[in-house]
Design an enzyme around this catalytic site. Structure first.
Site, PDB file in Angstrom:
ATOM      1  N   GLY A 292      -4.702  -0.982  -2.098  1.00 29.45           N
ATOM      2  CA  GLY A 292      -3.455  -0.218  -2.096  1.00 29.45           C
ATOM      3  C   GLY A 292      -2.278  -1.024  -2.637  1.00 29.45           C
ATOM      4  O   GLY A 292      -2.442  -2.170  -3.083  1.00 29.45           O
ATOM      5  N   GLN A 293      -1.105  -0.411  -2.572  1.00 23.91           N
ATOM      6  CA  GLN A 293       0.091  -1.028  -3.150  1.00 23.91           C
ATOM      7  C   GLN A 293       0.387  -2.392  -2.527  1.00 23.91           C
ATOM      8  O   GLN A 293       0.641  -3.357  -3.237  1.00 23.91           O
ATOM      9  CB  GLN A 293       1.310  -0.098  -2.974  1.00 23.91           C
ATOM     10  CG  GLN A 293       2.549  -0.583  -3.711  1.00 23.91           C
ATOM     11  CD  GLN A 293       3.847   0.046  -3.207  1.00 23.91           C
ATOM     12  OE1 GLN A 293       3.871   0.687  -2.158  1.00 23.91           O
ATOM     13  NE2 GLN A 293       4.917  -0.137  -3.949  1.00 23.91           N
TER      14      GLN A 293
ATOM     15  N   ASP B 213     -11.894  -2.116   1.222  1.00 19.87           N
ATOM     16  CA  ASP B 213     -11.230  -0.824   1.067  1.00 19.87           C
ATOM     17  C   ASP B 213     -12.317   0.244   1.113  1.00 19.87           C
ATOM     18  O   ASP B 213     -13.503  -0.057   1.032  1.00 19.87           O
ATOM     19  CB  ASP B 213     -10.457  -0.751  -0.262  1.00 19.87           C
ATOM     20  CG  ASP B 213      -9.293   0.218  -0.206  1.00 19.87           C
ATOM     21  OD1 ASP B 213      -8.147  -0.207  -0.393  1.00 19.87           O
ATOM     22  OD2 ASP B 213      -9.523   1.424   0.042  1.00 19.87           O
ATOM     23  N   ILE B 214     -11.894   1.485   1.214  1.00 17.35           N
ATOM     24  CA  ILE B 214     -12.868   2.578   1.245  1.00 17.35           C
ATOM     25  C   ILE B 214     -13.451   2.845  -0.142  1.00 17.35           C
ATOM     26  O   ILE B 214     -14.496   3.451  -0.286  1.00 17.35           O
ATOM     27  CB  ILE B 214     -12.226   3.843   1.869  1.00 17.35           C
ATOM     28  CG1 ILE B 214     -13.272   4.860   2.286  1.00 17.35           C
ATOM     29  CG2 ILE B 214     -11.176   4.458   0.952  1.00 17.35           C
ATOM     30  CD1 ILE B 214     -13.073   5.414   3.653  1.00 17.35           C
ATOM     31  N   ARG B 215     -12.729   2.358  -1.166  1.00 17.14           N
ATOM     32  CA  ARG B 215     -13.246   2.475  -2.542  1.00 17.14           C
ATOM     33  C   ARG B 215     -12.877   1.220  -3.337  1.00 17.14           C
ATOM     34  O   ARG B 215     -12.022   0.452  -2.908  1.00 17.14           O
ATOM     35  CB  ARG B 215     -12.683   3.711  -3.229  1.00 17.14           C
ATOM     36  CG  ARG B 215     -11.199   3.644  -3.520  1.00 17.14           C
ATOM     37  CD  ARG B 215     -10.709   4.946  -4.110  1.00 17.14           C
ATOM     38  NE  ARG B 215     -10.536   5.956  -3.076  1.00 17.14           N
ATOM     39  CZ  ARG B 215      -9.469   6.037  -2.290  1.00 17.14           C
ATOM     40  NH1 ARG B 215      -8.497   5.163  -2.408  1.00 17.14           N
ATOM     41  NH2 ARG B 215      -9.361   6.971  -1.372  1.00 17.14           N
TER      42      ARG B 215
ATOM     43  N   TYR C 286       3.553  11.038   9.631  1.00 17.67           N
ATOM     44  CA  TYR C 286       3.421   9.602   9.380  1.00 17.67           C
ATOM     45  C   TYR C 286       4.263   8.804  10.388  1.00 17.67           C
ATOM     46  O   TYR C 286       3.793   7.832  10.981  1.00 17.67           O
ATOM     47  CB  TYR C 286       3.884   9.327   7.952  1.00 17.67           C
ATOM     48  CG  TYR C 286       3.898   7.892   7.521  1.00 17.67           C
ATOM     49  CD1 TYR C 286       2.719   7.170   7.385  1.00 17.67           C
ATOM     50  CD2 TYR C 286       5.100   7.254   7.203  1.00 17.67           C
ATOM     51  CE1 TYR C 286       2.736   5.854   6.964  1.00 17.67           C
ATOM     52  CE2 TYR C 286       5.120   5.942   6.771  1.00 17.67           C
ATOM     53  CZ  TYR C 286       3.942   5.238   6.653  1.00 17.67           C
ATOM     54  OH  TYR C 286       3.962   3.939   6.223  1.00 17.67           O
TER      55      TYR C 286
ATOM     56  N   LYS D  15       3.125   6.041  13.174  1.00 14.39           N
ATOM     57  CA  LYS D  15       3.618   4.661  13.178  1.00 14.39           C
ATOM     58  C   LYS D  15       4.322   4.334  14.500  1.00 14.39           C
ATOM     59  O   LYS D  15       4.179   3.233  15.032  1.00 14.39           O
ATOM     60  CB  LYS D  15       4.557   4.411  11.990  1.00 14.39           C
ATOM     61  CG  LYS D  15       3.827   4.331  10.650  1.00 14.39           C
ATOM     62  CD  LYS D  15       2.910   3.113  10.575  1.00 14.39           C
ATOM     63  CE  LYS D  15       2.181   3.015   9.254  1.00 14.39           C
ATOM     64  NZ  LYS D  15       1.163   1.943   9.228  1.00 14.39           N
TER      65      LYS D  15
HETATM   66  N1  SER Z   1       7.055   4.042   1.806  1.00 10.61           N
HETATM   67  C1  SER Z   1       6.598   4.834   2.909  1.00 10.61           C
HETATM   68  C2  SER Z   1       6.611   6.274   2.582  1.00 10.61           C
HETATM   69  O1  SER Z   1       7.433   6.666   1.801  1.00 10.61           O
HETATM   70  C3  SER Z   1       7.463   4.588   4.106  1.00 10.61           C
HETATM   71  O2  SER Z   1       6.845   3.662   4.927  1.00 10.61           O
HETATM   72  O3  SER Z   1       5.838   6.992   3.117  1.00 10.61           O
END
Ligand code: SER
Length: 320
Positions: free
Chosen positions: A12-13, A35-37, A143, A147
């Site tokens: 990922g990023q 990673d999953i891929r 999200y 978190k």
């Molecule tokens: N960069 C993330 C998002 O935009 C925030 O943690 O979901």
């Protein structure tokens, strides 16, 4: 004893750059990317790699035992925009992967954990300017809910079971090596790519939407500094506020225009506007500064220079 490190979500990023940085520091063989891929070729060839679903406890435990892992960085997550579309899948991935890693810590199978939180833990009732470490937290996104719950569990596992888990609330992250995916702050990466390839960008957030942001080099350094700090210094075991800069789409466009004067921006806010509106404008990171000496190095001007400098040779090779 030398320790082995596992990165989950290494393609990922953040995971990509964290993998490179940890491999540069500890040696490629000591840092297991998973990673999953599969990810990009450079990453895959830079050291050991495992396909791993972080929600599968048995598979995770097997990798941890095989490589004698002592430190885990759990970077896999479904981000804010995608999570609004798949609420239950987001909850399942974001929470179960965390439980699995925390339980490895509880059972003393690993010694140290890094888990990222986000500015998304805050909500519409949170003070927006210089949002404090401890304040109202009523996240209104899937999200953000995951978190915030994660933070509570980290704190609980630390105090109840002595798990050495450490965390920061990342702002929106800007990077040139790997694209972000599914986040609300992704516009601040896309805009540089489009500025170079098309000299124009249609932004999915409104022009005055101010959000806290950070250049990836700062984010990686913060992560490594936090993990290197003596355990006694880490007083916050939920997650630390972290700050570097904050700007609006119109301000980032202005900063790009200092390099590319003909760049234009238009605005067409979509469902992500409501997500952005529920988050802070700026963050007070004084606890992180005080406890483990955090200080950001990249402001908007420097970030724009880095982004355009690294992305322009690529744009000449293949235009988007
Ligand atoms: N960069 C993330 C998002 O935009 C925030 O943690 O979901």
């Amino acid at each position: 004893m030398q320790s082995y490190i596992l990165i989950i979500g290494a393609c990922g990023q953040i995971g990509t750059e964290l993998t490179y940085a940890l491999r540069a520091k500890y040696g490629p063989e000591r840092v297991i990317a998973s990673d999953i891929r599969e990810g990009n070729e450079d990453l895959m060839e830079s050291g050991p790699f495992e396909i791993l679903d972080a929600t599968d406890y048995d598979a995770l435990e097997e990798v941890v035992a095989y490589y004698e892992i002592s430190e885990v960085y759990l970077m896999a997550a479904m981000l804010s925009a995608t999570a609004e579309k798949f609420p239950e899948r987001a909850w399942d991935l974001n929470m179960n992967s965390l439980f699995n890693v925390l339980n490895l810590g509880k059972e003393k199978k690993i010694e140290k954990i890094f888990w990222p939180s986000s500015i998304a833990v805050f909500g519409p009732n949170t003070p927006k300017e210089r949002t404090p470490q401890s304040t109202v937290m009523e996240p209104s996104t899937v999200y953000g809910i995951s978190k915030q719950s994660g933070e509570r569990w980290c704190d609980y596992y630390h105090h109840k079971y002595g798990v050495d888990v450490r965390s920061v609330r990342y702002p929106g992250l800007i990077s040139w090596k790997t694209m972000p995916g599914g986040g609300t702050t992704d516009y601040a990466v896309e805009i540089y790519h489009r500025a170079l390839s098309q000299r124009a960008y249609n932004c999915f957030l409104g022009e005055n939407t101010k959000l806290p942001m950070m250049f990836m080099n700062d984010a990686i350094r913060a992560t490594m500094e936090l993990m290197d700090s003596d355990a006694e210094k880490i007083k916050v075991r939920s997650s630390y506020n972290l700050a570097a800069m904050d700007f609006t789409p119109s301000e980032i466009a202005e900063s790009i225009r200092t390099h590319l004067p003909d760049f234009t921006i238009s605005y067409e806010p979509d469902f992500r506007q409501a997500i952005a509106d529920s988050w802070p404008n700026s963050i007070d990171d004084s606890r992180a500064r005080q406890d483990w000496g955090w200080r950001a190095a990249f402001d908007l001007e420097r970030t724009t220079g880095e982004m355009l400098g690294h992305l322009s040779p690529r744009t000449n090779e293949h235009t988007e």
